[in-house]
Design a protein around this motif. Structure first.
Motif, PDB file in Angstrom:
ATOM      1  N   TYR A 240      -7.213 102.441  65.165  1.00 18.80           N
ATOM      2  CA  TYR A 240      -6.046 101.715  65.666  1.00 18.80           C
ATOM      3  C   TYR A 240      -6.477 100.359  66.234  1.00 18.80           C
ATOM      4  O   TYR A 240      -7.501 100.239  66.904  1.00 18.80           O
ATOM      5  CB  TYR A 240      -5.336 102.508  66.769  1.00 18.80           C
ATOM      6  N   LEU A 241      -5.657  99.355  65.960  1.00 13.71           N
ATOM      7  CA  LEU A 241      -5.905  98.003  66.437  1.00 13.71           C
ATOM      8  C   LEU A 241      -4.642  97.518  67.152  1.00 13.71           C
ATOM      9  O   LEU A 241      -3.529  97.762  66.681  1.00 13.71           O
ATOM     10  CB  LEU A 241      -6.224  97.089  65.244  1.00 13.71           C
ATOM     11  N   ILE A 242      -4.831  96.868  68.292  1.00 16.00           N
ATOM     12  CA  ILE A 242      -3.705  96.270  69.019  1.00 16.00           C
ATOM     13  C   ILE A 242      -3.905  94.765  69.046  1.00 16.00           C
ATOM     14  O   ILE A 242      -4.924  94.271  69.549  1.00 16.00           O
ATOM     15  CB  ILE A 242      -3.593  96.823  70.449  1.00 16.00           C
ATOM     16  N   VAL A 243      -2.940  94.037  68.505  1.00 15.81           N
ATOM     17  CA  VAL A 243      -2.990  92.568  68.447  1.00 15.81           C
ATOM     18  C   VAL A 243      -1.613  92.046  68.844  1.00 15.81           C
ATOM     19  O   VAL A 243      -0.649  92.239  68.105  1.00 15.81           O
ATOM     20  CB  VAL A 243      -3.365  92.064  67.039  1.00 15.81           C
ATOM     21  N   THR A 244      -1.515  91.394  69.983  1.00 19.76           N
ATOM     22  CA  THR A 244      -0.199  90.956  70.452  1.00 19.76           C
ATOM     23  C   THR A 244      -0.056  89.440  70.527  1.00 19.76           C
ATOM     24  O   THR A 244       0.962  88.942  71.007  1.00 19.76           O
ATOM     25  CB  THR A 244       0.107  91.557  71.841  1.00 19.76           C
ATOM     26  N   SER A 245      -1.040  88.697  70.046  1.00 21.37           N
ATOM     27  CA  SER A 245      -1.004  87.238  70.138  1.00 21.37           C
ATOM     28  C   SER A 245      -1.318  86.601  68.790  1.00 21.37           C
ATOM     29  O   SER A 245      -2.237  87.028  68.087  1.00 21.37           O
ATOM     30  CB  SER A 245      -2.014  86.743  71.179  1.00 21.37           C
ATOM     31  N   GLN A 246      -0.579  85.557  68.457  1.00 24.06           N
ATOM     32  CA  GLN A 246      -0.868  84.812  67.238  1.00 24.06           C
ATOM     33  C   GLN A 246      -2.225  84.125  67.328  1.00 24.06           C
ATOM     34  O   GLN A 246      -2.874  83.891  66.307  1.00 24.06           O
ATOM     35  CB  GLN A 246       0.231  83.789  66.977  1.00 24.06           C
ATOM     36  N   ARG A 247      -2.666  83.812  68.543  1.00 23.90           N
ATOM     37  CA  ARG A 247      -3.983  83.179  68.704  1.00 23.90           C
ATOM     38  C   ARG A 247      -5.089  84.139  68.277  1.00 23.90           C
ATOM     39  O   ARG A 247      -6.090  83.730  67.689  1.00 23.90           O
ATOM     40  CB  ARG A 247      -4.186  82.762  70.167  1.00 23.90           C
ATOM     41  N   THR A 248      -4.902  85.420  68.566  1.00 24.39           N
ATOM     42  CA  THR A 248      -5.879  86.414  68.113  1.00 24.39           C
ATOM     43  C   THR A 248      -5.891  86.496  66.594  1.00 24.39           C
ATOM     44  O   THR A 248      -6.955  86.605  65.972  1.00 24.39           O
ATOM     45  CB  THR A 248      -5.567  87.796  68.711  1.00 24.39           C
ATOM     46  N   VAL A 249      -4.705  86.434  65.977  1.00 24.37           N
ATOM     47  CA  VAL A 249      -4.640  86.488  64.512  1.00 24.37           C
ATOM     48  C   VAL A 249      -5.359  85.276  63.915  1.00 24.37           C
ATOM     49  O   VAL A 249      -6.056  85.384  62.909  1.00 24.37           O
ATOM     50  CB  VAL A 249      -3.180  86.548  64.021  1.00 24.37           C
ATOM     51  N   GLU A 250      -5.196  84.114  64.552  1.00 26.99           N
ATOM     52  CA  GLU A 250      -5.896  82.925  64.072  1.00 26.99           C
ATOM     53  C   GLU A 250      -7.404  83.104  64.173  1.00 26.99           C
ATOM     54  O   GLU A 250      -8.154  82.709  63.267  1.00 26.99           O
ATOM     55  CB  GLU A 250      -5.454  81.699  64.880  1.00 26.99           C
ATOM     56  N   CYS A 251      -7.868  83.712  65.271  1.00 27.44           N
ATOM     57  CA  CYS A 251      -9.297  83.972  65.415  1.00 27.44           C
ATOM     58  C   CYS A 251      -9.781  84.937  64.336  1.00 27.44           C
ATOM     59  O   CYS A 251     -10.846  84.730  63.732  1.00 27.44           O
ATOM     60  CB  CYS A 251      -9.587  84.534  66.806  1.00 27.44           C
ATOM     61  N   LEU A 252      -9.004  85.979  64.070  1.00 30.32           N
ATOM     62  CA  LEU A 252      -9.350  86.915  62.998  1.00 30.32           C
ATOM     63  C   LEU A 252      -9.451  86.197  61.657  1.00 30.32           C
ATOM     64  O   LEU A 252     -10.432  86.354  60.917  1.00 30.32           O
ATOM     65  CB  LEU A 252      -8.295  88.023  62.919  1.00 30.32           C
ATOM     66  N   ARG A 253      -8.435  85.407  61.352  1.00 28.28           N
ATOM     67  CA  ARG A 253      -8.368  84.766  60.038  1.00 28.28           C
ATOM     68  C   ARG A 253      -9.465  83.726  59.845  1.00 28.28           C
ATOM     69  O   ARG A 253     -10.055  83.615  58.767  1.00 28.28           O
ATOM     70  CB  ARG A 253      -7.001  84.102  59.863  1.00 28.28           C
ATOM     71  N   GLU A 254      -9.750  82.951  60.916  1.00 25.90           N
ATOM     72  CA  GLU A 254     -10.655  81.813  60.768  1.00 25.90           C
ATOM     73  C   GLU A 254     -12.107  82.139  61.093  1.00 25.90           C
ATOM     74  O   GLU A 254     -13.022  81.558  60.475  1.00 25.90           O
ATOM     75  CB  GLU A 254     -10.178  80.670  61.682  1.00 25.90           C
ATOM     76  N   SER A 255     -12.333  83.049  62.038  1.00 23.23           N
ATOM     77  CA  SER A 255     -13.690  83.215  62.561  1.00 23.23           C
ATOM     78  C   SER A 255     -14.277  84.612  62.389  1.00 23.23           C
ATOM     79  O   SER A 255     -15.469  84.796  62.624  1.00 23.23           O
ATOM     80  CB  SER A 255     -13.717  82.869  64.066  1.00 23.23           C
ATOM     81  N   ILE A 256     -13.460  85.592  61.995  1.00 24.54           N
ATOM     82  CA  ILE A 256     -13.969  86.963  61.904  1.00 24.54           C
ATOM     83  C   ILE A 256     -13.912  87.487  60.474  1.00 24.54           C
ATOM     84  O   ILE A 256     -14.941  87.855  59.894  1.00 24.54           O
ATOM     85  CB  ILE A 256     -13.183  87.892  62.861  1.00 24.54           C
ATOM     86  N   ILE A 257     -12.733  87.525  59.891  1.00 19.21           N
ATOM     87  CA  ILE A 257     -12.563  88.129  58.565  1.00 19.21           C
ATOM     88  C   ILE A 257     -13.441  87.480  57.489  1.00 19.21           C
ATOM     89  O   ILE A 257     -14.022  88.190  56.659  1.00 19.21           O
ATOM     90  CB  ILE A 257     -11.071  88.111  58.158  1.00 19.21           C
ATOM     91  N   PRO A 258     -13.573  86.135  57.469  1.00 21.94           N
ATOM     92  CA  PRO A 258     -14.402  85.530  56.412  1.00 21.94           C
ATOM     93  C   PRO A 258     -15.856  85.987  56.420  1.00 21.94           C
ATOM     94  O   PRO A 258     -16.542  85.866  55.400  1.00 21.94           O
ATOM     95  CB  PRO A 258     -14.297  84.024  56.706  1.00 21.94           C
ATOM     96  N   THR A 259     -16.353  86.529  57.537  1.00 26.56           N
ATOM     97  CA  THR A 259     -17.757  86.923  57.619  1.00 26.56           C
ATOM     98  C   THR A 259     -17.969  88.397  57.263  1.00 26.56           C
ATOM     99  O   THR A 259     -19.119  88.847  57.176  1.00 26.56           O
ATOM    100  CB  THR A 259     -18.316  86.684  59.036  1.00 26.56           C
ATOM    101  N   LEU A 260     -16.897  89.150  57.063  1.00 21.94           N
ATOM    102  CA  LEU A 260     -17.010  90.576  56.773  1.00 21.94           C
ATOM    103  C   LEU A 260     -17.270  90.809  55.280  1.00 21.94           C
ATOM    104  O   LEU A 260     -16.902  89.991  54.435  1.00 21.94           O
ATOM    105  CB  LEU A 260     -15.727  91.303  57.191  1.00 21.94           C
TER     106      LEU A 260
END
Length: 277
Positions: free
Chosen positions: A60-80
């Protein structure tokens, strides 16, 4: 129809629904005035999500901010790796607000839940009910450095353990009032050739807007000169405005572009009807 609207917020990339729907509603001049800066902090989340043992236990993942989604999209997901991305996108993701929910889906998550709950308290109840007795995996909450612990605390009360990881922090920009005043000056120059137009200012949060709110209170003639009207998102911001001497013309019933623009349209139609009578 007013053709000027200023959103006191960072423009969401690559798509901001407030901009899209404003233009669909015939606002020809849509401006965003960022009040805060966001700095990504992806490292702690990366250490977890690139750990295959942890990722295999995460459900389960809890994400309540668009800023977190931006961090996921730009800085986390591309490295996985592709396998890690597939596992991440398959998690149950709980969020608040349709805009954040839509953003998560565009990024690649396909099991997004709770985006119609409206606030953290209701989302907590939804998570508890949704997980039920099927709690046998990790719950990861990706948060900002400044946050309220409503969700974490409420889940803890029923025995659900939540790991919080900070993915971004915010800081107030130091020239917000200057940029706001310059924006009004630019609009005033254009308004000289169109006296029928007015300008809406949309306030999303007191954070970063305090000097602007103080300026509007101390200079009421500005509102009359530009036919300036104030709208805000949410009861917390509305209460802050009222406490500081600003009575907004419109308070959006829901934190969505549809709700905001519908409320503004309803206000303008009621004013037109009043003038006609």
């Amino acid at each position: 129809m007013s053709n000027n609207i200023i959103f006191l917020k960072n423009r969401t990339t690559p798509l901001d629904k407030y901009e899209v729907e404003s233009k669909d509603n015939q606002y020809s001049d849509v401006q965003f005035l960022p009040l805060i800066a966001h700095t990504h902090h992806p490292m702690e989340a990366l250490l977890l999500l690139k750990n295959n043992d942890y990722l295999s236990s995460l459900r389960y993942l809890i994400v309540t901010s668009q800023r977190t989604v931006e961090c996921l999209r730009e800085s986390i997901i591309p490295t996985l790796t592709n396998e890690q991305k597939e596992k991440l996108f398959g998690l149950s993701v709980y969020t608040v607000g349709p805009a954040t929910g839509d953003f998560l889906r565009r990024v690649g998550f396909h099991n997004v839940k709770g985006d119609d709950m409206g606030n953290g308290d209701k989302l907590s109840d939804f998570i508890i009910e949704d997980i039920g007795d099927d709690y046998n995996g990790e719950i990861l909450s990706l948060v900002g450095a400044i946050r309220r612990d409503i969700i974490k605390n409420k889940l803890k009360q029923v025995g659900l353990s939540v790991k919080e990881v900070v993915t971004y922090e915010t800081s107030v920009l130091n020239d917000n009032l200057d940029r706001f005043q310059n924006t009004l000056i630019d609009i005033a120059d254009k308004e000289e050739c169109d006296s029928k137009s007015c300008c809406w200012v949309v306030i999303f949060s007191p954070q970063g807007a305090k000097d602007i709110i103080k300026f509007l209170k101390q200079n009421p003639s500005i509102k009359n000169k530009l036919d300036l009207k104030i709208s805000c998102i949410g009861p917390t911001t509305n209460n802050y405005l009222l406490d500081n001497g600003i009575n907004p013309e419109v308070v959006s019933p829901e934190p969505t572009p549809d709700s905001l623009l519908g409320a503004i349209d309803g206000f303008q139609k009621s004013m037109t009807t009043a003038v006609q009578h």
